[in-house]
Design an enzyme around this catalytic site. Structure first.
Site, PDB file in Angstrom:
ATOM      1  N   GLU A 143       6.704 -14.769  -0.093  1.00 52.99           N
ATOM      2  CA  GLU A 143       7.161 -14.396   1.253  1.00 52.99           C
ATOM      3  C   GLU A 143       7.915 -13.079   1.230  1.00 52.99           C
ATOM      4  OE1 GLU A 143       5.007 -17.085   1.943  1.00 52.99           O
ATOM      5  OE2 GLU A 143       5.922 -16.177   3.726  1.00 52.99           O
TER       6      GLU A 143
ATOM      7  N   PRO B  98       4.922  -5.582   5.280  1.00 47.94           N
ATOM      8  CA  PRO B  98       4.538  -5.550   6.694  1.00 47.94           C
ATOM      9  C   PRO B  98       5.681  -5.094   7.590  1.00 47.94           C
ATOM     10  CG  PRO B  98       3.928  -7.647   5.677  1.00 47.94           C
ATOM     11  CD  PRO B  98       4.836  -6.951   4.721  1.00 47.94           C
TER      12      PRO B  98
ATOM     13  N   ASP C 291     -10.769  16.723   5.513  1.00 47.01           N
ATOM     14  CA  ASP C 291     -10.488  15.397   6.064  1.00 47.01           C
ATOM     15  C   ASP C 291      -9.741  15.576   7.370  1.00 47.01           C
ATOM     16  OD1 ASP C 291     -11.631  14.443   3.877  1.00 47.01           O
ATOM     17  OD2 ASP C 291      -9.914  13.301   3.127  1.00 47.01           O
TER      18      ASP C 291
ATOM     19  N   ARG D 283      -5.338  12.134  -4.321  1.00 51.85           N
ATOM     20  CA  ARG D 283      -6.324  13.136  -3.930  1.00 51.85           C
ATOM     21  C   ARG D 283      -5.662  14.405  -3.389  1.00 51.85           C
ATOM     22  NH1 ARG D 283      -8.210  13.019   1.001  1.00 51.85           N
ATOM     23  NH2 ARG D 283     -10.356  13.297   0.356  1.00 51.85           N
TER      24      ARG D 283
HETATM   25  C1  LIG Z   1       3.564 -12.135   2.782  1.00 49.41           C
HETATM   26  O1  LIG Z   1       3.501 -10.972   2.006  1.00 49.41           O
HETATM   27  C2  LIG Z   1       4.596 -10.165   2.001  1.00 49.41           C
HETATM   28  C3  LIG Z   1       5.756 -10.390   2.759  1.00 49.41           C
HETATM   29  C4  LIG Z   1       6.812  -9.462   2.683  1.00 49.41           C
HETATM   30  C5  LIG Z   1       6.701  -8.359   1.875  1.00 49.41           C
HETATM   31  C6  LIG Z   1       5.544  -8.137   1.131  1.00 49.41           C
HETATM   32  C7  LIG Z   1       4.507  -9.036   1.189  1.00 49.41           C
HETATM   33  C8  LIG Z   1       3.259  -8.793   0.367  1.00 49.41           C
HETATM   34  N1  LIG Z   1       2.145  -8.634   1.294  1.00 49.41           N
HETATM   35  C9  LIG Z   1       1.965  -7.489   2.009  1.00 49.41           C
HETATM   36  C10 LIG Z   1       2.542  -6.291   1.647  1.00 49.41           C
HETATM   37  C11 LIG Z   1       2.309  -5.166   2.446  1.00 49.41           C
HETATM   38  C12 LIG Z   1       1.513  -5.287   3.578  1.00 49.41           C
HETATM   39  C13 LIG Z   1       1.252  -4.111   4.467  1.00 49.41           C
HETATM   40  N2  LIG Z   1       0.801  -4.357   5.697  1.00 49.41           N
HETATM   41  O2  LIG Z   1       1.471  -2.978   4.051  1.00 49.41           O
HETATM   42  C14 LIG Z   1       0.961  -6.505   3.889  1.00 49.41           C
HETATM   43  N3  LIG Z   1       1.183  -7.590   3.110  1.00 49.41           N
END
Ligand SMILES: COc1ccccc1CNc1ccc(C(N)=O)cn1
Length: 251
Positions: A120, A93, A173, A158
């Protein structure tokens, strides 16, 4: 193209990439997928891959060494002399938002290593030492990076030469063509209780059909995703089409 996925659930991504266009690309040898489980590289009886966070707080953090060993194994397995080392991408994230431009960039690589976190996340020292870039598929939190990795695999697969036949050409696309949203699509039957097909699409007048489709793509982008539409960069013809679309009260 070779993609190595580092994950506690490597079969997850493998199965996501087993259908349709992506499955076909793999069968055609356009893409190969290899899973590496950090647990197979963890020391000790319990094959520990995570531990409690320093500084306290909830959840667990993935440890450096099992991940580092799995990344090394992936890089070694796919190594080809005189080829650059694989780019290591961490799905998180905190990453840069994935867009079609980034997909095109990744699709052009010979090799890619996708690192999937669970819990986490991953010890920051591993990220700093081994990860080339972090990518996010959107502003939300998943239980693991595997779904995000599967999205990258699909989007990249793809675009491999030969993955799509003409009819499926990726160029149709919208994000691929010019950053606009796609136009509406219709198929048989012509008449249905849910409505009828726009007459222009039945006209056989290909210039008019192309014009209508462009107008719809511009109008929808303006109405739904103005952030994608840089009106200033529109050609005079496109600007006229958008004005016509807005005047038609379609919005
Ligand atoms: C709490 O989870 C994490 C916390 C930190 C890193 C990875 C994770 C694994 N989860 C993820 C991974 C990617 C995405 C995204 N938005 O690309 C969303 N969640």
């Amino acid at each position: 193209m070779r993609i190595d996925v580092i994950s506690l659930f490597p079969e997850f991504v493998d199965q996501c990439a087993g259908f349709g266009v992506v499955g076909r690309a793999r069968e055609r040898g356009l893409l190969s997928l290899h899973g590496w489980n950090p647990r197979d590289h963890a020391e000790g009886n319990y094959r520990r891959v995570d531990d409690r966070p320093f500084g306290g707080g909830p959840g667990m953090v993935m440890m450096i060494e099992p991940l580092r060993a799995a990344i090394r194994a992936a890089q070694a397995a796919g190594h080809v002399d005189d080829r650059p080392p694989a780019r290591v991408v961490y799905m998180s994230p905190q990453g840069r938002p994935l867009d079609q431009a980034k997909v095109r960039e990744l699709a052009a690589l010979d090799r890619l290593v996708l690192l999937c976190g669970r819990y986490e996340g991953v010890d920051e020292r591993l990220i700093r030492a081994e990860v080339d870039e972090e990518i996010s598929i959107g502003d939300y939190v998943l239980s693991g990076g595997e779904l995000a990795a599967a999205v990258v695999v699909d989007a990249v697969a793809r675009l491999q030469d030969g993955a799509l036949n003409d009819a499926e050409s990726a160029i149709q696309d919208s994000f691929e063509a010019d950053g606009l949203l796609d136009c509406p699509h219709y198929t048989r039957p012509v008449e249905h209780e849910l409505g009828t097909v726009p007459a222009v699409l039945m006209s056989g007048n290909h210039a008019e059909i192309a014009r209508w489709r462009r107008m719809q793509a511009l109008g929808r982008t303006w109405a739904r995703r103005p952030d994608l539409l840089d009106e200033a960069a529109l050609s005079p013809a496109d600007r006229r089409l958008l004005d016509e679309w807005r005047a038609s009260g379609e919005g």
